[in-house]
Design an enzyme around this catalytic site. Structure first.
Site, PDB file in Angstrom:
ATOM      1  N   ASP A 192      57.619  31.062  37.567  1.00 61.18           N
ATOM      2  CA  ASP A 192      56.671  30.943  38.677  1.00 61.18           C
ATOM      3  C   ASP A 192      55.438  30.193  38.171  1.00 61.18           C
ATOM      4  O   ASP A 192      55.282  29.982  36.966  1.00 61.18           O
ATOM      5  CB  ASP A 192      56.261  32.357  39.172  1.00 61.18           C
ATOM      6  CG  ASP A 192      55.237  32.298  40.301  1.00 61.18           C
ATOM      7  OD1 ASP A 192      55.456  31.529  41.259  1.00 61.18           O
ATOM      8  OD2 ASP A 192      54.211  33.007  40.230  1.00 61.18           O
ATOM      9  N   SER A 193      54.552  29.849  39.103  1.00 61.33           N
ATOM     10  CA  SER A 193      53.305  29.183  38.708  1.00 61.33           C
ATOM     11  C   SER A 193      52.361  30.158  38.016  1.00 61.33           C
ATOM     12  O   SER A 193      51.374  29.728  37.426  1.00 61.33           O
ATOM     13  CB  SER A 193      52.617  28.622  39.951  1.00 61.33           C
ATOM     14  OG  SER A 193      52.218  29.693  40.789  1.00 61.33           O
ATOM     15  N   TYR A 241      50.051  26.069  42.294  1.00 60.62           N
ATOM     16  CA  TYR A 241      50.895  24.919  42.597  1.00 60.62           C
ATOM     17  C   TYR A 241      50.694  24.468  44.051  1.00 60.62           C
ATOM     18  O   TYR A 241      50.959  23.325  44.384  1.00 60.62           O
ATOM     19  CB  TYR A 241      52.379  25.286  42.420  1.00 60.62           C
ATOM     20  CG  TYR A 241      52.902  25.284  41.003  1.00 60.62           C
ATOM     21  CD1 TYR A 241      52.058  25.160  39.895  1.00 60.62           C
ATOM     22  CD2 TYR A 241      54.278  25.397  40.768  1.00 60.62           C
ATOM     23  CE1 TYR A 241      52.564  25.167  38.604  1.00 60.62           C
ATOM     24  CE2 TYR A 241      54.796  25.399  39.485  1.00 60.62           C
ATOM     25  CZ  TYR A 241      53.947  25.283  38.396  1.00 60.62           C
ATOM     26  OH  TYR A 241      54.460  25.281  37.129  1.00 60.62           O
ATOM     27  N   GLY A 242      50.275  25.407  44.892  1.00 57.53           N
ATOM     28  CA  GLY A 242      50.217  25.163  46.333  1.00 57.53           C
ATOM     29  C   GLY A 242      49.598  23.839  46.766  1.00 57.53           C
ATOM     30  O   GLY A 242      50.162  23.123  47.589  1.00 57.53           O
ATOM     31  N   ASN A 249      58.017  30.063  45.793  1.00 63.51           N
ATOM     32  CA  ASN A 249      58.421  29.378  47.022  1.00 63.51           C
ATOM     33  C   ASN A 249      58.060  27.898  46.981  1.00 63.51           C
ATOM     34  O   ASN A 249      58.823  27.045  47.421  1.00 63.51           O
ATOM     35  CB  ASN A 249      57.727  30.021  48.230  1.00 63.51           C
ATOM     36  CG  ASN A 249      58.226  31.421  48.493  1.00 63.51           C
ATOM     37  OD1 ASN A 249      59.131  31.621  49.277  1.00 63.51           O
ATOM     38  ND2 ASN A 249      57.656  32.410  47.808  1.00 63.51           N
ATOM     39  N   THR A 250      56.856  27.606  46.433  1.00 61.72           N
ATOM     40  CA  THR A 250      56.386  26.224  46.399  1.00 61.72           C
ATOM     41  C   THR A 250      57.316  25.367  45.535  1.00 61.72           C
ATOM     42  O   THR A 250      57.700  24.259  45.924  1.00 61.72           O
ATOM     43  CB  THR A 250      54.942  26.192  45.836  1.00 61.72           C
ATOM     44  OG1 THR A 250      54.196  27.258  46.434  1.00 61.72           O
ATOM     45  CG2 THR A 250      54.265  24.886  46.121  1.00 61.72           C
ATOM     46  N   THR A 284      55.398  34.237  46.366  1.00 65.06           N
ATOM     47  CA  THR A 284      55.712  35.436  45.579  1.00 65.06           C
ATOM     48  C   THR A 284      54.461  36.168  45.098  1.00 65.06           C
ATOM     49  O   THR A 284      54.540  37.299  44.624  1.00 65.06           O
ATOM     50  CB  THR A 284      56.624  35.077  44.383  1.00 65.06           C
ATOM     51  OG1 THR A 284      56.023  33.994  43.661  1.00 65.06           O
ATOM     52  CG2 THR A 284      58.004  34.686  44.854  1.00 65.06           C
TER      53      THR A 284
HETATM   54  N1  DGL Z   1      53.920  32.060  43.766  1.00 71.05           N
HETATM   55  C1  DGL Z   1      54.133  30.747  44.216  1.00 71.05           C
HETATM   56  C2  DGL Z   1      54.867  30.666  45.527  1.00 71.05           C
HETATM   57  O1  DGL Z   1      55.676  31.529  45.794  1.00 71.05           O
HETATM   58  C3  DGL Z   1      53.112  29.686  43.984  1.00 71.05           C
HETATM   59  C4  DGL Z   1      51.699  29.935  44.309  1.00 71.05           C
HETATM   60  C5  DGL Z   1      50.817  28.810  43.822  1.00 71.05           C
HETATM   61  O2  DGL Z   1      50.815  28.559  42.615  1.00 71.05           O
HETATM   62  O3  DGL Z   1      50.117  28.184  44.648  1.00 71.05           O
HETATM   63  O4  DGL Z   1      54.699  29.738  46.272  1.00 71.05           O
END
Ligand code: DGL
Length: 269
Positions: free
Chosen positions: A9-10, A41-42, A73-74, A184
């Site tokens: 994950d990020s 990451y968004g 998810n991203t 997440t």
């Molecule tokens: N937890 C990540 C997701 O499900 C990324 C969140 C992020 O880094 O912006 O998208």
């Protein structure tokens, strides 16, 4: 040597998936990677997210995992197909499992999705939901201020409540009975989100359904771990280890022993 399941994950968000995998599959060894140095990451471009995801997968692959779980998810929206085409092992994302769970639960047929800008812009949830149920009404909303709160460990502060209320309070105007936490990180805020949305709205995190999918794939490939060996999980992060360790301990509680955890900072920033 037991082959691990690699989860990435990020940042700390994928721990919500890791925790459910540990609960459903307690014999499996987990390698967890949080890219805390480059979170969030968004707001990033999908090209950049694909590059980061490739780097992390290239790093994790040296540990000979039996499966990669993109617990973000991203990164799933931007890079699931790309990673699937690059590695010879199963790669699981979190969007289809979340969509399946929501369609299974909604009665009004109106489903909300909250996620990062990247996930919402990609339209990946709408597509996945409509594939399962063509007439479902989907209301999507990006919540860019949630992830930074979670990465700072601010799960139940006044600031968190105010941010959540001002970001998603207006969703109550819709007839939705199901809200997908399409990031997440958001299950860390689920009590606050639930307070704002009210008891009649069920919150869906993909963790449950993703763990079930992992279990099905491993079972079908006869790759489920057997025997009595208690797995020793390993955690990696690319940024501040203290905060990451404290959030990990807080979230996973006593379910795993943190003493034998190996902390390692890969040089990828
Ligand atoms: N937890 C990540 C997701 O499900 C990324 C969140 C992020 O880094 O912006 O998208």
């Amino acid at each position: 040597m037991q082959q691990p399941i690699a989860i990435l994950d990020s940042g700390v968000g994928g721990l919500t998936v890791a925790k459910e995998v540990m609960r459903q599959l307690p014999r499996e060894k987990i390698l967890y990677f949080g890219d805390t140095a480059r979170t969030p990451y968004g707001p990033r471009s999908s090209e950049e997210i694909v590059r980061f995801t490739r780097e992390i997968v290239d790093y994790l692959i040296q540990f000979n995992p039996k499966m990669i779980v993109i617990a973000c998810n991203t990164a799933t929206a931007a890079g699931l197909d790309d990673i699937r085409s690059r590695v010879p092992i199963p790669v699981v994302g979190v969007i289809n499992p979340g969509a399946r769970a929501a369609i299974g639960l909604t009665v009004t047929g109106c489903v909300g999705v909250i996620g990062t800008e990247g996930t919402i812009k990609s339209g990946a949830y709408e597509q996945a939901l409509r594939k399962l149920s063509p007439h479902v009404k989907v209301v999507s909303l990006a919540c860019p201020s949630f992830v930074p709160l979670v990465e700072k460990g601010k799960f139940r502060t006044l600031e968190t409540f105010e941010t959540v209320r001002s970001s998603i309070g207006h969703l109550r105007e819709y007839p939705m009975d199901t809200l997908i936490l399409g990031c997440t990180h958001y299950p860390f805020l689920s009590e606050t989100i639930s307070e704002v949305m009210g008891q009649s709205v069920k919150l869906i995190s993909s963790a449950d359904e993703t763990a079930r999918e992992i279990s099905t794939i491993l079972y079908n490939q006869s790759k489920l771990s057997r025997g009595d060996i208690v797995p020793v999980h390993q955690f990696f992060c690319s940024g501040d280890t203290k905060l990451f360790q404290s959030i990990t301990q807080q979230w996973l509680g006593e379910q795993i022993e943190l003493t034998p955890v190996v902390w390692q900072i890969p040089n990828i920033v």
